[in-house]
Scaffold this active site. Structure first.
Site, mmCIF file in Angstrom:
data_model
loop_
_atom_site.group_PDB
_atom_site.id
_atom_site.type_symbol
_atom_site.label_atom_id
_atom_site.label_comp_id
_atom_site.label_asym_id
_atom_site.label_seq_id
_atom_site.Cartn_x
_atom_site.Cartn_y
_atom_site.Cartn_z
ATOM 1 N N LYS A 112 0.818 -1.215 0.000
ATOM 2 C CA LYS A 112 0.000 0.000 0.000
ATOM 3 C C LYS A 112 0.854 1.268 0.000
ATOM 4 C CE LYS A 112 -4.204 -2.150 1.556
ATOM 5 N NZ LYS A 112 -3.745 -3.571 1.625
HETATM 6 C C1 LIG Z 1 -4.366 -4.646 0.962
HETATM 7 C C2 LIG Z 1 -3.536 -5.876 0.797
HETATM 8 C C3 LIG Z 1 -3.868 -6.875 -0.156
HETATM 9 C C4 LIG Z 1 -5.117 -6.804 -1.020
HETATM 10 O O1 LIG Z 1 -5.035 -5.795 -1.972
HETATM 11 P P1 LIG Z 1 -6.368 -5.309 -2.740
HETATM 12 O O2 LIG Z 1 -5.949 -4.140 -3.541
HETATM 13 O O3 LIG Z 1 -7.350 -4.953 -1.641
HETATM 14 O O4 LIG Z 1 -6.845 -6.438 -3.556
HETATM 15 C C5 LIG Z 1 -3.002 -7.958 -0.310
HETATM 16 N N1 LIG Z 1 -1.897 -8.084 0.466
HETATM 17 C C6 LIG Z 1 -1.560 -7.166 1.403
HETATM 18 C C7 LIG Z 1 -0.331 -7.384 2.220
HETATM 19 C C8 LIG Z 1 -2.358 -6.035 1.598
HETATM 20 O O5 LIG Z 1 -2.000 -5.137 2.541
#
Ligand SMILES: *Cc1c(COP(=O)(O)O)cnc(C)c1O
Length: 498
Positions: A112
């Protein structure tokens, strides 16, 4: 211009779409047309750094940003020192033709950061263009990863304040420590008695309260949102798939124009949607492989065309994918329906009312051609981590392991040998307890978070990210706990306008 998935007649600039976050009709903003990326253009990106590639790709989407504005946003997001790998998003080849795209070298050790390091710059630039000089107030309800990544992104960014609410007993000890020790002069963090839904509902209520909005306005402030449906979070994610392809071509692993497959561990459908947009632009991608944990609503949807959230909710070892409503799917369906806003409104109304919808045959056929899907339970997740470490010497986190397992199933089923990029979404040290259990079968009950990180480091001989190890020496700054009813007071007092 950008239109709404629930009203094709909406036409706003990218700056407006980013400032607003969500369309007034409840729809999500999407570009009126997907810009093209030719092989010639990909060739021109090959010698460039990640930052320069990002500028080139984003310029195609944020056409109302000047070159200077975009340069400042991208350079600010990926400034030297923010990511602990020079190339920002490096590839690791774990088997011939199988590459981990490591998206977790940023300050909070999860993917993120790739978008949330840039969003504050995009948002302040966009709001200056659309509403003038206002202080942007970001409210976040978090189940763990997003809150910390948003705090790090917005920390000390001029013209912004950020307040994060997390469920008192609903985040991991490491996630809690990451947030309560947060540095920065414009940040606030508060626990809420209740679960994630209580925090989310409370934030939404404050967000839409007219009296609160008026008070903010009087003080030159304006609410905005950092959640994953903001276009400003999606656009930066398109870049790394294109950049990964460039790296493969540059290193001679793939010939320009030849396809790759992309595997993404998915929750809200944001990260995999970015890969879909990269493919739509013209990036040579054969299959998009969607990987879920036991909350496999997307696996069923992509196989049958029926989205049905009426099912048990599981708490898994890959908690960032414990989601039953994948908001960003709406953008995909809008595109695949030929931008039929009426149809999308119908699906979403049905989802809200009954928790279920079924797409038409034309969309089903397109889903089939574009996507493959699979899921993986906690036992298989841990087995994958253990086996991959033993046989290949590569340590992955629980979310990435879900993707790897689903990919291995896919290859077993199809024999497809297309070079494949797997999105690796978190550092294994962020989920030390589960990863330790997987590689060492160790009982870690009673061990504190830092001991787990140290122990994982010891038994894998890998260095833990500095960002996690250094938490140990940081002072706890935020210990407040509120209830759903006192949240508003907390917000106003944090903003100094109560
Ligand atoms: C948020 C997250 C996901 C999922 O991503 P999306 O964009 O919601 O599909 C997968 N792995 C980690 C470590 C995350 O923090």
């Amino acid at each position: 211009m950008y239109q709404s998935t629930r009203d094709s007649g909406v036409a706003v600039s990218s700056a407006q779409a980013i400032t607003q976050g969500i369309s007034a009709d409840g729809g999500l903003f999407v570009p009126q047309s997907i810009p093209e990326l030719t092989n010639e253009e990909i060739k021109a990106l090959l010698p460039l750094s990640y930052v320069e590639r990002a500028k080139a790709v984003l310029a195609k989407f944020l056409t109302d940003f000047t070159k200077e504005e975009l340069d400042a946003c991208v350079s600010g997001a990926y400034a030297p020192g923010k990511f602990d790998d020079e190339s920002v998003a490096p590839l690791a080849e774990i088997a011939p033709g199988v590459y981990m795209l490591e998206l977790w070298h940023g300050p909070t050790c999860a993917f993120k950061d790739m978008a949330l390091q840039m969003l504050p710059f995009l948002l302040t630039t966009a709001s200056r263009k659309t509403v003038g000089d206002k202080t942007i107030v970001i409210l976040v309800a978090t189940s763990g990863d997003t809150g910390k990544a948003a705090l790090e992104g917005f920390k000390d960014v001029d013209g912004t304040k950020i307040l994060v609410f997390y469920p008192q007993d609903g985040v991991s000890p490491m996630q809690k420590l990451q947030m309560t020790t947060q540095e920065g002069g414009n940040v606030g963090v508060c626990a809420i008695k209740g679960n994630f839904d209580d925090a989310q509902t409370g934030v939404k209520a404050i967000f839409t309260d007219e009296a609160v909005a008026k008070k903010l306005k009087q003080h030159g402030m304006l609410f905005s949102s950092a959640n994953s449906i903001n276009w400003g979070r999606l656009a930066p994610q398109i870049v790394y798939y294109i950049s990964a392809y460039c790296d493969l071509v540059k290193e001679g692993k793939v010939t320009l124009g030849d396809p790759i497959n992309i595997v993404v561990p998915t929750g809200n459908f944001g990260n995999i949607l970015a890969a879909y947009y990269a493919k739509s632009m013209g990036l040579p991608v054969a299959k998009l492989i969607c990987a879920s944990n036991s909350n496999n609503v997307l696996t069923d949807f992509l196989k049958t065309g029926v989205y049905d959230r009426n099912r048990p909710f599981f708490t898994t070892v890959s908690p960032s994918m414990d989601i039953l409503i994948s908001s960003n799917l709406e953008r995909l369906l809008y595109d695949l329906s030929g931008r039929d806003d009426k149809k999308i409104r119908g699906y979403m109304e049905s989802l809200a009312k009954t928790g279920r919808y079924e797409v038409d045959d034309a969309i089903k056929a397109k889903l089939n051609a574009l996507f493959c899907a699979g899921f993986c339970d906690d036992t298989a997740t841990k087995e994958t981590i253990g086996e991959t470490f033993q046989s290949r010497g590569y340590l992955c986190d629980t979310h990435t392991a879900v993707a790897l397992h689903v990919y291995e199933q896919y290859v077993a089923d199809t024999g497809d040998k297309t070079p494949t990029v797997i999105a690796s979404t978190a550092s294994p040290f962020k989920f030390s307890a589960s990863v330790l259990d997987a590689v060492a079968k160790e009982d870690v009950t009673g061990m504190d978070e830092f001991s787990k990180v140290a122990e994982l480091s010891r038994c894998t001989k890998l260095e833990a990210p500095q960002a996690l190890a250094s938490l140990k020496d940081k002072a706890v700054r935020f210990e407040d706990v509120c209830t759903k009813d006192t949240m508003e007071r907390v917000v106003l007092s944090m903003l100094g306008i109560s």
